[in-house]
Scaffold this motif. Structure first.
Motif, PDB file in Angstrom:
ATOM      1  N   MET A  19       0.827  -1.211   0.000  1.00 20.81           N
ATOM      2  CA  MET A  19       0.000   0.000   0.000  1.00 20.81           C
ATOM      3  C   MET A  19       0.861   1.260   0.000  1.00 20.81           C
ATOM      4  SD  MET A  19      -3.126  -0.832  -0.253  1.00 20.81           S
ATOM      5  CE  MET A  19      -3.954   0.650   0.204  1.00 20.81           C
ATOM      6  N   HIS A  20       1.959   1.248   0.752  1.00 21.85           N
ATOM      7  CA  HIS A  20       2.881   2.389   0.754  1.00 21.85           C
ATOM      8  C   HIS A  20       3.492   2.578  -0.633  1.00 21.85           C
ATOM      9  CE1 HIS A  20       2.486   2.794   5.017  1.00 21.85           C
ATOM     10  NE2 HIS A  20       3.123   1.675   5.301  1.00 21.85           N
ATOM     11  N   ALA A  21       3.904   1.492  -1.247  1.00 24.55           N
ATOM     12  CA  ALA A  21       4.496   1.571  -2.586  1.00 24.55           C
ATOM     13  C   ALA A  21       3.471   2.055  -3.614  1.00 24.55           C
ATOM     14  CB  ALA A  21       5.051   0.207  -2.995  1.00 24.55           C
ATOM     15  N   ALA A  22       2.233   1.592  -3.501  1.00 22.15           N
ATOM     16  CA  ALA A  22       1.185   2.010  -4.434  1.00 22.15           C
ATOM     17  C   ALA A  22       0.901   3.502  -4.312  1.00 22.15           C
ATOM     18  CB  ALA A  22      -0.092   1.206  -4.190  1.00 22.15           C
ATOM     19  N   LEU A  23       0.887   4.017  -3.099  1.00 19.76           N
ATOM     20  CA  LEU A  23       0.653   5.446  -2.906  1.00 19.76           C
ATOM     21  C   LEU A  23       1.786   6.273  -3.504  1.00 19.76           C
ATOM     22  CD1 LEU A  23      -1.220   7.571  -1.643  1.00 19.76           C
ATOM     23  CD2 LEU A  23       0.200   7.422   0.406  1.00 19.76           C
ATOM     24  N   GLY A  24       3.020   5.841  -3.284  1.00 14.19           N
ATOM     25  CA  GLY A  24       4.166   6.549  -3.866  1.00 14.19           C
ATOM     26  C   GLY A  24       4.142   6.539  -5.384  1.00 14.19           C
ATOM     27  N   LEU A  25       3.818   5.397  -5.965  1.00 14.68           N
ATOM     28  CA  LEU A  25       3.744   5.306  -7.425  1.00 14.68           C
ATOM     29  C   LEU A  25       2.589   6.136  -7.982  1.00 14.68           C
ATOM     30  CD1 LEU A  25       4.516   1.522  -7.967  1.00 14.68           C
ATOM     31  CD2 LEU A  25       5.964   3.468  -8.571  1.00 14.68           C
ATOM     32  N   PHE A  26       1.482   6.188  -7.257  1.00 15.17           N
ATOM     33  CA  PHE A  26       0.358   7.012  -7.697  1.00 15.17           C
ATOM     34  C   PHE A  26       0.747   8.481  -7.720  1.00 15.17           C
ATOM     35  CE2 PHE A  26      -3.195   9.755  -6.503  1.00 15.17           C
ATOM     36  CZ  PHE A  26      -4.003   9.576  -7.614  1.00 15.17           C
ATOM     37  N   ALA A  28       3.762   9.751  -7.947  1.00 10.15           N
ATOM     38  CA  ALA A  28       4.747   9.969  -9.013  1.00 10.15           C
ATOM     39  C   ALA A  28       4.067  10.022 -10.376  1.00 10.15           C
ATOM     40  CB  ALA A  28       5.797   8.853  -8.989  1.00 10.15           C
ATOM     41  N   GLY A  29       3.115   9.144 -10.607  1.00 11.89           N
ATOM     42  CA  GLY A  29       2.384   9.155 -11.871  1.00 11.89           C
ATOM     43  C   GLY A  29       1.527  10.392 -12.031  1.00 11.89           C
ATOM     44  N   LEU A  30       0.939  10.859 -10.943  1.00  8.97           N
ATOM     45  CA  LEU A  30       0.120  12.069 -10.992  1.00  8.97           C
ATOM     46  C   LEU A  30       0.955  13.285 -11.374  1.00  8.97           C
ATOM     47  CD1 LEU A  30      -2.632  13.444 -10.384  1.00  8.97           C
ATOM     48  CD2 LEU A  30      -1.775  13.775  -8.049  1.00  8.97           C
ATOM     49  N   VAL A  31       2.108  13.429 -10.754  1.00  7.28           N
ATOM     50  CA  VAL A  31       2.976  14.563 -11.075  1.00  7.28           C
ATOM     51  C   VAL A  31       3.486  14.458 -12.506  1.00  7.28           C
ATOM     52  CG1 VAL A  31       5.174  15.668 -10.502  1.00  7.28           C
ATOM     53  CG2 VAL A  31       3.608  14.998  -8.689  1.00  7.28           C
ATOM     54  N   THR A  32       3.841  13.274 -12.951  1.00 10.21           N
ATOM     55  CA  THR A  32       4.321  13.088 -14.323  1.00 10.21           C
ATOM     56  C   THR A  32       3.227  13.422 -15.334  1.00 10.21           C
ATOM     57  OG1 THR A  32       5.787  11.334 -13.553  1.00 10.21           O
ATOM     58  CG2 THR A  32       5.369  11.442 -15.910  1.00 10.21           C
ATOM     59  N   LEU A  33       2.008  12.982 -15.080  1.00 11.59           N
ATOM     60  CA  LEU A  33       0.909  13.274 -15.987  1.00 11.59           C
ATOM     61  C   LEU A  33       0.628  14.769 -16.058  1.00 11.59           C
ATOM     62  CD1 LEU A  33      -1.551  12.331 -17.725  1.00 11.59           C
ATOM     63  CD2 LEU A  33      -2.854  12.368 -15.596  1.00 11.59           C
ATOM     64  N   VAL A  34       0.535  15.413 -14.914  1.00 13.78           N
ATOM     65  CA  VAL A  34       0.221  16.840 -14.897  1.00 13.78           C
ATOM     66  C   VAL A  34       1.367  17.647 -15.499  1.00 13.78           C
ATOM     67  CG1 VAL A  34      -0.325  18.785 -13.383  1.00 13.78           C
ATOM     68  CG2 VAL A  34      -1.368  16.576 -12.971  1.00 13.78           C
ATOM     69  N   LEU A  35       2.591  17.190 -15.321  1.00 10.22           N
ATOM     70  CA  LEU A  35       3.743  17.882 -15.904  1.00 10.22           C
ATOM     71  C   LEU A  35       3.678  17.889 -17.425  1.00 10.22           C
ATOM     72  CD1 LEU A  35       6.401  19.318 -15.226  1.00 10.22           C
ATOM     73  CD2 LEU A  35       7.531  17.105 -15.363  1.00 10.22           C
ATOM     74  N   ALA A  44       2.211  23.447  -8.826  1.00 11.37           N
ATOM     75  CA  ALA A  44       1.267  23.459  -7.701  1.00 11.37           C
ATOM     76  C   ALA A  44       0.976  22.038  -7.219  1.00 11.37           C
ATOM     77  CB  ALA A  44      -0.024  24.154  -8.116  1.00 11.37           C
ATOM     78  N   THR A  45       0.793  21.117  -8.149  1.00  4.65           N
ATOM     79  CA  THR A  45       0.532  19.721  -7.790  1.00  4.65           C
ATOM     80  C   THR A  45       1.728  19.109  -7.077  1.00  4.65           C
ATOM     81  OG1 THR A  45      -0.916  19.512  -9.709  1.00  4.65           O
ATOM     82  CG2 THR A  45      -0.167  17.475  -8.702  1.00  4.65           C
ATOM     83  N   SER A  46       2.921  19.442  -7.543  1.00  2.00           N
ATOM     84  CA  SER A  46       4.139  18.927  -6.901  1.00  2.00           C
ATOM     85  C   SER A  46       4.254  19.423  -5.472  1.00  2.00           C
ATOM     86  CB  SER A  46       5.374  19.334  -7.695  1.00  2.00           C
ATOM     87  OG  SER A  46       5.351  18.757  -8.969  1.00  2.00           O
ATOM     88  N   CYS A  47       3.883  20.680  -5.226  1.00  2.00           N
ATOM     89  CA  CYS A  47       3.917  21.216  -3.859  1.00  2.00           C
ATOM     90  C   CYS A  47       2.931  20.483  -2.960  1.00  2.00           C
ATOM     91  CB  CYS A  47       3.616  22.710  -3.872  1.00  2.00           C
ATOM     92  SG  CYS A  47       4.905  23.699  -4.639  1.00  2.00           S
ATOM     93  N   VAL A  48       1.734  20.255  -3.457  1.00  2.00           N
ATOM     94  CA  VAL A  48       0.713  19.550  -2.667  1.00  2.00           C
ATOM     95  C   VAL A  48       1.146  18.107  -2.420  1.00  2.00           C
ATOM     96  CG1 VAL A  48      -1.666  18.710  -2.680  1.00  2.00           C
ATOM     97  CG2 VAL A  48      -1.156  21.046  -3.418  1.00  2.00           C
ATOM     98  N   VAL A  49       1.661  17.448  -3.443  1.00  2.00           N
ATOM     99  CA  VAL A  49       2.113  16.055  -3.298  1.00  2.00           C
ATOM    100  C   VAL A  49       3.302  15.990  -2.346  1.00  2.00           C
ATOM    101  CG1 VAL A  49       3.238  14.171  -4.546  1.00  2.00           C
ATOM    102  CG2 VAL A  49       1.186  15.202  -5.465  1.00  2.00           C
ATOM    103  N   GLY A  50       4.216  16.944  -2.446  1.00  2.00           N
ATOM    104  CA  GLY A  50       5.365  16.975  -1.535  1.00  2.00           C
ATOM    105  C   GLY A  50       4.936  17.157  -0.095  1.00  2.00           C
ATOM    106  N   LEU A  51       3.973  18.046   0.138  1.00  2.00           N
ATOM    107  CA  LEU A  51       3.455  18.250   1.485  1.00  2.00           C
ATOM    108  C   LEU A  51       2.758  16.986   1.991  1.00  2.00           C
ATOM    109  CD1 LEU A  51       2.912  20.225   3.826  1.00  2.00           C
ATOM    110  CD2 LEU A  51       0.781  20.815   2.654  1.00  2.00           C
ATOM    111  N   ALA A  52       1.964  16.359   1.137  1.00  2.00           N
ATOM    112  CA  ALA A  52       1.266  15.124   1.528  1.00  2.00           C
ATOM    113  C   ALA A  52       2.260  14.010   1.845  1.00  2.00           C
ATOM    114  CB  ALA A  52       0.313  14.682   0.428  1.00  2.00           C
ATOM    115  N   LEU A  53       3.299  13.882   1.040  1.00  4.69           N
ATOM    116  CA  LEU A  53       4.307  12.848   1.299  1.00  4.69           C
ATOM    117  C   LEU A  53       5.111  13.148   2.561  1.00  4.69           C
ATOM    118  CD1 LEU A  53       5.652  11.916  -2.248  1.00  4.69           C
ATOM    119  CD2 LEU A  53       4.288  10.522  -0.703  1.00  4.69           C
ATOM    120  N   ALA A  54       5.359  14.430   2.834  1.00  4.12           N
ATOM    121  CA  ALA A  54       6.069  14.791   4.061  1.00  4.12           C
ATOM    122  C   ALA A  54       5.241  14.423   5.288  1.00  4.12           C
ATOM    123  CB  ALA A  54       6.390  16.278   4.056  1.00  4.12           C
ATOM    124  N   ILE A  55       3.955  14.745   5.269  1.00  2.16           N
ATOM    125  CA  ILE A  55       3.075  14.393   6.386  1.00  2.16           C
ATOM    126  C   ILE A  55       2.970  12.883   6.516  1.00  2.16           C
ATOM    127  CG2 ILE A  55       0.673  14.484   7.194  1.00  2.16           C
ATOM    128  CD1 ILE A  55       0.551  17.307   5.941  1.00  2.16           C
TER     129      ILE A  55
END
Length: 74
Positions: A19-26, A28-35, A44-55
């Motif tokens: 589950m941890h690996a799936a969340l990380g891959l999701f 990464a894929g989200l940022v790649t798609l939006v990029l 903006a998405t990278s900032c939100v994802v970075g904050l979510a991953l930090a928490i």
């Protein structure tokens, strides 16, 4: 005995790791798609994802420092 033969405890123990690996891959894929769609939204998405991953990382590491922490995974 049959559960040990089929390695069920090992599989159940690996589920949180998967589950941890799936969340990380999701993420990464989200940022790649939006990029590939729009750079400004990707930042903006990278900032939100970075904050979510930090928490997410902090809540997973808290039990290492405090045994009474309620955010434990098996």
């Amino acid at each position: 005995m049959n559960l040990q033969t089929w390695q069920v405890p090992l599989i159940i123990g690996l589920l949180p790791v998967l589950m941890h690996a799936a969340l990380g891959l999701f993420f990464a894929g989200l940022v790649t798609l939006v990029l590939s769609l729009h750079t400004g939204i990707a930042i903006a998405t990278s900032c939100v994802v970075g904050l979510a991953l930090a928490i997410y990382t902090i809540t997973n590491l808290l039990p290492v420092y405090n045994a009474a922490c309620p955010y434990k995974t098996p």
